[in-house]
Design a protein around this motif. Structure first.
Motif, PDB file in Angstrom:
ATOM      1  N   GLU A   1       0.826  -1.213   0.000  1.00 16.78           N
ATOM      2  CA  GLU A   1       0.000   0.000   0.000  1.00 16.78           C
ATOM      3  C   GLU A   1       0.857   1.258   0.000  1.00 16.78           C
ATOM      4  O   GLU A   1       0.496   2.267  -0.624  1.00 16.78           O
ATOM      5  CB  GLU A   1      -0.928  -0.010   1.217  1.00 16.78           C
ATOM      6  N   ALA A   2       2.020   1.208   0.683  1.00 10.29           N
ATOM      7  CA  ALA A   2       2.898   2.374   0.718  1.00 10.29           C
ATOM      8  C   ALA A   2       3.536   2.634  -0.643  1.00 10.29           C
ATOM      9  O   ALA A   2       3.664   3.787  -1.071  1.00 10.29           O
ATOM     10  CB  ALA A   2       3.985   2.181   1.775  1.00 10.29           C
ATOM     11  N   LEU A   3       3.911   1.557  -1.329  1.00  8.37           N
ATOM     12  CA  LEU A   3       4.564   1.714  -2.629  1.00  8.37           C
ATOM     13  C   LEU A   3       3.562   1.977  -3.745  1.00  8.37           C
ATOM     14  O   LEU A   3       3.852   2.721  -4.687  1.00  8.37           O
ATOM     15  CB  LEU A   3       5.383   0.466  -2.961  1.00  8.37           C
ATOM     16  N   TYR A   4       2.402   1.338  -3.667  1.00  7.97           N
ATOM     17  CA  TYR A   4       1.406   1.423  -4.747  1.00  7.97           C
ATOM     18  C   TYR A   4       0.042   1.763  -4.147  1.00  7.97           C
ATOM     19  O   TYR A   4      -0.840   0.901  -4.037  1.00  7.97           O
ATOM     20  CB  TYR A   4       1.340   0.088  -5.488  1.00  7.97           C
ATOM     21  N   PRO A   5      -0.161   3.023  -3.727  1.00 11.18           N
ATOM     22  CA  PRO A   5      -1.389   3.401  -3.004  1.00 11.18           C
ATOM     23  C   PRO A   5      -2.659   3.292  -3.836  1.00 11.18           C
ATOM     24  O   PRO A   5      -3.752   3.158  -3.275  1.00 11.18           O
ATOM     25  CB  PRO A   5      -1.116   4.855  -2.595  1.00 11.18           C
ATOM     26  N   THR A   6      -2.549   3.363  -5.170  1.00 15.03           N
ATOM     27  CA  THR A   6      -3.763   3.342  -6.001  1.00 15.03           C
ATOM     28  C   THR A   6      -3.978   2.022  -6.717  1.00 15.03           C
ATOM     29  O   THR A   6      -5.118   1.620  -6.956  1.00 15.03           O
ATOM     30  CB  THR A   6      -3.714   4.465  -7.057  1.00 15.03           C
ATOM     31  N   ASP A   7      -2.896   1.315  -7.061  1.00 19.74           N
ATOM     32  CA  ASP A   7      -3.063   0.096  -7.861  1.00 19.74           C
ATOM     33  C   ASP A   7      -1.858  -0.820  -7.676  1.00 19.74           C
ATOM     34  O   ASP A   7      -0.767  -0.512  -8.160  1.00 19.74           O
ATOM     35  CB  ASP A   7      -3.218   0.478  -9.346  1.00 19.74           C
ATOM     36  N   VAL A   8      -2.032  -1.943  -6.995  1.00 17.00           N
ATOM     37  CA  VAL A   8      -0.949  -2.906  -6.805  1.00 17.00           C
ATOM     38  C   VAL A   8      -0.669  -3.599  -8.135  1.00 17.00           C
ATOM     39  O   VAL A   8      -1.596  -4.094  -8.786  1.00 17.00           O
ATOM     40  CB  VAL A   8      -1.313  -3.952  -5.733  1.00 17.00           C
ATOM     41  N   PRO A   9       0.596  -3.622  -8.599  1.00 16.66           N
ATOM     42  CA  PRO A   9       0.909  -4.273  -9.877  1.00 16.66           C
ATOM     43  C   PRO A   9       0.488  -5.743  -9.880  1.00 16.66           C
ATOM     44  O   PRO A   9       0.549  -6.433  -8.854  1.00 16.66           O
ATOM     45  CB  PRO A   9       2.439  -4.145  -9.963  1.00 16.66           C
ATOM     46  N   ALA A  10       0.075  -6.210 -11.042  1.00 15.49           N
ATOM     47  CA  ALA A  10      -0.437  -7.572 -11.180  1.00 15.49           C
ATOM     48  C   ALA A  10       0.481  -8.644 -10.608  1.00 15.49           C
ATOM     49  O   ALA A  10       0.005  -9.570  -9.945  1.00 15.49           O
ATOM     50  CB  ALA A  10      -0.744  -7.853 -12.653  1.00 15.49           C
ATOM     51  N   PRO A  11       1.811  -8.574 -10.826  1.00 15.69           N
ATOM     52  CA  PRO A  11       2.669  -9.644 -10.304  1.00 15.69           C
ATOM     53  C   PRO A  11       2.655  -9.760  -8.783  1.00 15.69           C
ATOM     54  O   PRO A  11       3.011 -10.806  -8.238  1.00 15.69           O
ATOM     55  CB  PRO A  11       4.068  -9.236 -10.786  1.00 15.69           C
ATOM     56  N   LEU A  12       2.223  -8.683  -8.102  1.00 18.46           N
ATOM     57  CA  LEU A  12       2.251  -8.681  -6.644  1.00 18.46           C
ATOM     58  C   LEU A  12       0.879  -8.919  -6.019  1.00 18.46           C
ATOM     59  O   LEU A  12       0.764  -9.049  -4.805  1.00 18.46           O
ATOM     60  CB  LEU A  12       2.806  -7.349  -6.138  1.00 18.46           C
TER      61      LEU A  12
END
Length: 337
Positions: free
Chosen positions: A108-119
């Motif tokens: 959430e800290a790195l990708y607050p709007t959209d978590v990349p698919a691989p993760l």
């Protein structure tokens, strides 16, 4: 670009550590980056590994890492080494045991709007991490374990060299010597990275991690144990061929390699491994030649005035003499890392 502002207390506690997990992830990134010919000195390793990995398994891992190469990796995927030389099983166990709340918080800290698919699967809980650690364990057994003894010898020699610089010249000198576009101008350490990061390290443990596959991916990690960055370790030539008496010390030089054309590929590799004081065993591990072959090359180079030897306690160290350094500087065309 990473810019780390390092305070004096942190600078006094700089340490060097090996990470098998960082090596594995970086090697995967290298395979994903070069879908066909992988550059020297990784080409022999890459062709062997691609033949050994099952097609479906290889595709799953490479697709996953390829999507991550342009992103900042969450630190739980690359934990700060818990010791100077952890095992891959220890690091995979640390990864597998990451609390679900830590995974969610970092994502959430790195990708607050959209978590990349691989993760996304990792964000679902323990099953995702278990699957990933199983994949990485299988990959290690096939792609890394056959080479690890020689790799570890080279990396341990790297730790000794960097540690000696730390003790005799201090942290400033050690950080300045890392090379590979790593720049230290007190109090800032800057180095290339997939995204821009500005961080201040205050009163924390700071590790630099030599990685033979660092050309595949730059790694930066922060956690409760401190912070760590990867840099390109010397001696990646250990991956070019098999270690042993059957290794071809005088194989055909690369086109345009003037040093190898003049002295032979084996002696050229030995000279390149001697830019810092090194033992015969470490040279053998780093260049992929038998110790007996390296000893013969060192004898010839010493007789020619290119190399000098000195004793440090129970160890005999070899390094380039002034004439050897001049020849290497004038003729060497090895690809810089």
């Amino acid at each position: 670009m990473i810019r780390l502002t390092v305070d004096d207390e942190t600078l006094l506690g700089v340490r060097v550590a090996i990470s098998p997990l960082w090596e594995a992830l970086s090697s995967l990134a290298l395979l994903a980056r070069y879908r066909s010919e992988v550059p020297y000195p990784y080409s022999t390793w890459a062709s062997t590994v691609r033949r050994a990995l099952p097609v479906g398994f290889r595709r799953e891992l490479l697709t996953w890492i390829a999507q991550l190469r342009s992103l900042r990796l969450p630190s739980f995927l690359t934990p700060v080494p818990a010791s100077a030389s952890p095992t891959i099983r220890e690091e995979l166990a640390t990864l597998r045991a990451t609390p679900a709340e830590t995974v969610r918080r970092e994502l959430e800290a790195l990708y607050p709007t959209d978590v990349p698919a691989p993760l996304l699967r990792l964000a679902d809980g323990a099953d995702g991490l278990t699957h990933l650690t199983d994949l990485l364990g299988r990959y290690w057994d096939t792609a890394m374990a056959p080479y690890w003894r020689s790799m570890r010898n080279v990396l341990e020699e790297e730790i000794l060299f960097r540690g000696r610089t730390l003790v005799t010249e201090g942290s400033d000198a050690m950080l300045q010597s890392l090379g590979g576009r790593v720049k230290w101008e007190r109090p800032d350490l800057t180095l290339p990275y997939q995204t821009d990061i500005n961080s201040t390290l205050r009163g924390t443990q700071f590790y630099v991690v030599p990685v033979l596959f660092a050309r595949g991916m730059r790694i930066f990690s922060q956690g409760a144990a401190g912070s760590a960055i990867s840099y390109q370790a010397r001696g990646a030539a250990v991956l070019d061929g098999q270690v042993g008496d059957s290794a071809p010390p005088e194989a055909e030089p690369q086109q345009g390699d003037r040093l190898a054309i003049l002295v032979g590929r084996g002696r050229a590799a030995v000279m390149r491994a001697l830019v810092a004081p090194t033992t015969t065993t470490a040279v053998a591990g780093s260049v992929g030649l038998a110790p007996s072959t390296v000893s013969q090359h060192l004898t010839a180079l010493s007789a020619a005035g290119m190399v000098r030897r000195r004793r440090a306690g129970s160890r005999v160290l070899y390094e380039l003499d002034r004439e050897g350094l001049a020849l290497l500087s004038h003729l060497d065309c090895e690809i810089s890392h």
